[in-house]
Design a protein around this motif. Structure first.
Motif: not given
Length: 229
Positions: A28-30, A98-99, A103, A196-199, A201-202
């Motif tokens: 998930a992390r870029l 996790e971010l 972010r 911001h879907h990655d944020v 999720h975290a």
């Protein structure tokens, strides 16, 4: 014989390149995606430049490597430049670890820090939760139906159960002491996390962890009090 060996190694490296590329898409992390693509490009360079010389494919693999190296270095530099206040560092480690730091900084900027007074109500049972709170200092009492059911303190979230759903609060939370808190409007958070879907999720993972911790503490308090009466 050497030609057969070189062809076999080129074949193996070619397949390894695509395997690494597929694997790079999973995290998930870029930053992990970038590292995976870089590893894939290196395998491609070995396959097309060392074991089986193919100039066109070699060029594109080198380009893939260089582009992702530059992007990764930019990402690392931007993260290194991010700064957090003494109030924010514990929140970062507890809820946003996790971010990437950049972010996490962006998420924290959606709210502000304020000081609450003893007796102030943060959320009220049966009413919509309008703000999410993170308590850095101070304590609050949690009541349901007029009865005390728990307490929250430093490191705890208030309103995380329903702030994103828009449902009404299942309990009332009232400050018992002066408190230092991070506060973000519910509507602002919903719009931000939708974009911001990655944020998201975290943050949702952190909400689930915070809720589990609260339930454990509540069960412990009930047990120490001799059970429900």
């Amino acid at each position: 014989m050497e030609g057969d060996t070189g062809s076999g190694l080129a074949w193996a490296m070619g397949h390894l390149q695509y395997l690494l590329l597929v694997a790079a898409m999973l995290p998930a992390r870029l930053v992990r995606v970038r590292i995976g693509v870089i590893a894939s490009a290196i395998a491609g360079i070995l396959a097309t430049g060392l074991f089986s010389f193919e100039p066109a494919l070699l060029f594109w693999n080198v380009a893939l490597l260089l582009v992702n190296l530059v992007l990764l270095l930019q990402f690392m530099r931007s993260n290194a430049a991010v700064r957090f206040t003494p109030d924010e560092e514990p929140m970062l480690k507890a809820l946003l670890n996790e971010l990437p730091r950049a972010r996490a900084r962006h998420f924290l900027d959606q709210g502000l820090w304020l000081t609450g007074k003893a007796g102030e109500t943060l959320i009220r049972q049966g009413e919509p939760v309008t703000h999410l709170f993170y308590i850095a200092e101070g304590e609050a009492e949690v009541t349901s139906g007029g009865k005390a059911v728990g307490r929250v303190g430093p490191g705890d979230l208030v309103g995380e159960v329903t702030v994103l759903s828009g449902d009404t609060a299942s309990a009332t939370v009232t400050l018992q002491t002066a408190a230092r808190m991070w506060c973000a409007p519910a509507q602002t958070l919903r719009l931000y996390l939708d974009a911001h879907h990655d944020v998201r999720h975290a943050v949702e993972m952190s909400f689930a962890t915070a809720l589990r911790h609260k339930l454990q503490e509540m069960n412990k308090a009930v047990a120490e009090a001799g059970g429900l009466r």
